[in-house]
Design an enzyme around this catalytic site. Sequence first.
Site, PDB file in Angstrom:
ATOM      1  CG  HIS A  38       3.044   7.306  -3.966  1.00 41.67           C
ATOM      2  ND1 HIS A  38       2.941   7.371  -2.592  1.00 41.67           N
ATOM      3  CD2 HIS A  38       2.871   6.001  -4.278  1.00 41.67           C
ATOM      4  CE1 HIS A  38       2.706   6.165  -2.109  1.00 41.67           C
ATOM      5  NE2 HIS A  38       2.655   5.314  -3.109  1.00 41.67           N
ATOM      6  CD  GLU A  39       2.566   4.259  -7.686  1.00 42.24           C
ATOM      7  OE1 GLU A  39       3.287   3.246  -7.631  1.00 42.24           O
ATOM      8  OE2 GLU A  39       1.578   4.423  -6.942  1.00 42.24           O
ATOM      9  CG  HIS A  90       6.636   2.714  -4.245  1.00 37.09           C
ATOM     10  ND1 HIS A  90       6.780   2.425  -2.908  1.00 37.09           N
ATOM     11  CD2 HIS A  90       5.323   2.997  -4.425  1.00 37.09           C
ATOM     12  CE1 HIS A  90       5.590   2.547  -2.303  1.00 37.09           C
ATOM     13  NE2 HIS A  90       4.702   2.900  -3.202  1.00 37.09           N
TER      14      HIS A  90
END
Length: 273
Positions: free
Chosen positions: A144-145, A148
Amino acid sequence: MKKLAIIAMAGVLSLVAGCQSVSTTSGGAVGVGREQSMFMLLSTRQVDQMSSQAYKEQLAEAEQKRTLNRDAATVARLNKIADRLVAQVGTFRRDAKQWKWEVNLLQKDELNAYCMPGGKIMFYSGIIKKLNLSDAEIAAIMGHEMAHALREHGRESMSRAYAVNFGLMAVGAAAGLEQDHMNLARQVADVAITLPNSRTAEAEADLIGLELMARAGYDPEAAVSLWQKMSKGGGQRPPEFLSTHPSTSTRIEGLKHNIPKVLPLYKSSANRT
Ligand SMILES: [Zn+2]
């Protein structure tokens, strides 16, 4: 007054002209295809340089406090997971394979983790210990990170912050106030790095993260169990990096809806665990 408005307007117009629509990533199986509006004065390279500098400063500070990478087993675990995920980033953008990806562990009780633009990952020991995370759940957070960073959400929010401040600067200049352009850029960058991501950005990171973990051979169902743990483990206060995120139930719904799209990728992954 009228003159001021015209000058401010000119600033805004030149700003609009300075914006471009870009596609930072390919869609993947999850099909994230939103075009992003970026302010050209902030190039990917500039943002990566600023982020890399900020990351270095954080590492130096942690080193001084003796809170950096104190747990060799966990550091090794994080690196292994990162390697498997980074091997999959080419699906979304080819250039990202050559990024200088890095993961470090901060000895801190908070439930936190992030990936800065350009691939600089940080995990807090608190989130791993307090939530007793499995490798697949760590991969869900990391994916998820990383998403980004791949989508350049940092540059996008920086562009937005810059646009707002640039408008203010135009008004300030019209009013005869001196402003240091570089100072402003720095301030904006500082703000943007800590700026919460938009809901749209969050949803995109969830989907791309889900596909990254599946392709890396981690069961995508772990993304759901992660968020369930997260909602319980937050106590009265939600984890800092979650407080601005969409509600957990919305997020879990979105993930569940997309698991069928990535499940075949997980099942056919060579390094499935
Ligand atoms: Zn996020």
